[in-house]
Design an enzyme around this catalytic site. Structure first.
Site, PDB file in Angstrom:
ATOM      1  N   THR A   1       0.901  -1.293   0.570  1.00  0.00           N
ATOM      2  CA  THR A   1       0.440   0.061  -0.138  1.00  0.00           C
ATOM      3  C   THR A   1       0.862   1.526  -0.292  1.00  0.00           C
ATOM      4  OG1 THR A   1      -1.298   0.947   1.258  1.00  0.00           O
ATOM      5  CG2 THR A   1       0.321  -0.135   2.557  1.00  0.00           C
ATOM      6  N   ASP A   2       0.353   2.754  -0.492  1.00  0.00           N
ATOM      7  CA  ASP A   2       1.275   3.806  -0.603  1.00  0.00           C
ATOM      8  C   ASP A   2       1.549   4.138   0.717  1.00  0.00           C
ATOM      9  OD1 ASP A   2      -1.655   3.919   0.288  1.00  0.00           O
ATOM     10  OD2 ASP A   2      -1.346   5.554  -1.107  1.00  0.00           O
ATOM     11  N   GLU A   3       0.108   3.871   1.984  1.00  0.00           N
ATOM     12  CA  GLU A   3       0.268   4.159   3.100  1.00  0.00           C
ATOM     13  C   GLU A   3       1.959   4.148   3.805  1.00  0.00           C
ATOM     14  OE1 GLU A   3      -2.961   3.242   6.063  1.00  0.00           O
ATOM     15  OE2 GLU A   3      -4.392   3.440   4.296  1.00  0.00           O
TER      16      GLU A   3
ATOM     17  N   TYR B   1      -1.568  -0.202  10.943  1.00  0.00           N
ATOM     18  CA  TYR B   1      -1.975  -0.928   9.903  1.00  0.00           C
ATOM     19  C   TYR B   1      -0.061  -0.538   9.131  1.00  0.00           C
ATOM     20  CZ  TYR B   1      -3.652  -1.379   4.412  1.00  0.00           C
ATOM     21  OH  TYR B   1      -3.351  -2.107   3.366  1.00  0.00           O
TER      22      TYR B   1
ATOM     23  N   LYS C   1       1.991  -3.186   7.414  1.00  0.00           N
ATOM     24  CA  LYS C   1       2.553  -3.439   5.713  1.00  0.00           C
ATOM     25  C   LYS C   1       4.239  -2.852   5.853  1.00  0.00           C
ATOM     26  CE  LYS C   1      -0.115  -4.887   2.928  1.00  0.00           C
ATOM     27  NZ  LYS C   1      -0.190  -5.791   2.758  1.00  0.00           N
TER      28      LYS C   1
END
Ligand code: NAD
Ligand code: DAU
Length: 379
Positions: free
Chosen positions: A140-142, A165, A169
């Protein structure tokens, strides 16, 4: 026939990936491994597992014995790992589950794949790998953290996650890269922006807003609604993963995003006005409303579908201000681009929800109301 282990495919993006792959390729066999948490639903993939090229196994990606057995039975060429705890708000309430599934689950899949795929050693002692195999991590870009008003995440942006979260990741990505560096494992990673589309669980912004509008409930916007997300139609993400798994360079990370930045307030207002317009143009859609008000003309009234439904609520802790992806690498190397314009994708998505209220009922029949009350009452 290429054999894929697709984990977490009873959830939102994984299920769309399975549908995309079965439709696009005649020569793939897909085995879905999913624990069917609150976010996974067998109804979502019922028609896919009817296909003789698609199988479903209920189980946990952390279960070493089970994953070993699946490798022995299906001789996978590819692993595509979607399985994860995926909701930031839940990670703030229960971080440990996220670390367990997202980090240790990933490590277990890598380890089992390593045992199954390594076929010798080179002169320096590095493992050699069965030809044509690959582990793909859906990230994810997060993991990059948050941006200010300017700039984009590139693959060279340092990892700097903020929520439990995104930290889980980011850790999983680093474990994948460690297997690449230490064992020369054939791996790829994609880091995608916010997806939207069919089968999106109504804890996430867009499906939650659609569900609440149809019920005539308030639409909770965190903080002042100025946070920016970069929205991509889910099928475009699936296409990117297919391209990277088959043609991406080993060991590489590819960012995926469609240059479609919007504030949360814009998204909510656009969803309200689109639903209202669709119901004006096609009154048959009004049957999907849970709040039924009959007007003086005997028609179902929709005048209450307006911005007054919006309610600003307490902000998410550590709320990332802005995400925006630079997809130049995947565009230049693999020719990927986002095909679905947001204006079309949001109409397709709303139309899907209007026509699939039974699915919404099914996936929210368990603990959803309890979750909603805990998350939103007194917020
Ligand atoms: P989701 O929550 O809708 O689905 C997750 C699926 O994983 C569910 O079917 C669930 O049952 C399954 N699962 C959870 N724990 C498991 C376990 N221990 N073993 C086996 N299965 C398990 O998530 P999603 O939105 O479809 O996201 C899929 C992946 O894509 C995640 O890795 C997420 O981090 C990533 N991602 C999501 C987005 C997005 O906008 N939703 C964007 C970029 C990346
Ligand atoms: O960027 C990719 C990520 O996008 C994925 O890795 C995650 O798995 C996925 O859940 C998503 O994370 P976000 O936190 O961005 O998505 P969410 O839909 O939860 O929230 C989108 C924005 O809307 C965010 O700024 C918070 C805000 N929001 C969300 C909800 C649920 C609200 O204002 N109100 C809400 O009720």
């Amino acid at each position: 026939m290429k054999s894929y282990l697709v984990t977490g495919a009873a959830g939102f993006i994984g299920s769309n990936f399975v549908k995309y792959m079965l439709q696009k390729h005649d020569d793939v066999k897909l085995v879905i491994l999913d624990a069917l948490t609150y976010a996974g639903n067998l109804g979502t993939i019922a028609s896919d597992i009817d296909n003789e090229r698609c199988f479903f196994v209920k189980g946990d990606i952390c279960d070493c014995g089970l994953v070993d057995d699946l490798f022995a039975e299906y001789k996978f060429d590819y692993v595509v790992n979607f399985a994860a705890e995926s909701h930031v708000d839940r990670s703030i309430e229960n971080p440990q589950l996220f670390l367990q599934t997202n980090i240790l689950g990933t490590q277990n899949l890598l380890d089992v794949a390593r045992r199954a795929w390594v076929n010798g050693k080179d002169k320096l002692g590095y493992p050699t790998w069965r030809k044509g195999v690959r582990y793909h991590q859906v990230s994810t870009d997060e993991v990059y953290g948050a941006l200010g008003a300017e700039g984009y995440f590139t693959e060279a942006t340092p990892i700097c996650p903020h929520s439990p979260y995104s930290a889980s990741k980011a850790s999983a990505d680093m474990v994948v890269q460690a297997y690449r560096d230490t064992y020369k494992m054939p791996v790829t990673i994609t880091r995608c922006s916010n997806n939207y589309g069919p089968y999106h669980f109504p804890e996430k912004l867009i499906p939650l807003i659609i569900k609440n509008i149809l019920a005539g409930k308030q639409l909770p916007v965190y903080g002042d609604g100025s946070n920016v997300r970069d929205w991509l139609y889910v099928e475009d993400h699936c296409k990117a993963i297919d391209m990277v798994v088959n043609s991406g360079r080993e060991g590489e990370v590819y960012n995926v995003g469609g240059h479609n930045e919007k504030t949360n307030l814009e998204i909510v207002k656009l969803t309200i006005s689109t639903i209202r317009k669709m119901m004006e143009d096609n009154p048959a859609y009004r049957k999907a409303l849970k709040k039924q008000v009959v007007g003086a003309d005997g028609q179902i009234d929709i005048s209450w579908i307006n911005d007054d439904l919006i309610t600003f609520v307490k902000d998410r802790l550590g709320h990332d201000q802005r995400y925006a992806i630079d997809p130049t690498k995947i565009k230049n190397e693999l020719g990927w681009y986002s095909e679905t314009r947001f204006e079309d994708g949001i109409v397709k998505t709303i139309e899907w929800y209007l026509n699939h209220q039974d699915w919404v009922e099914q996936v929210t029949s368990g603990d959803y109301q309890k979750y909603y009350d805990e998350m939103y009452s007194n917020r």
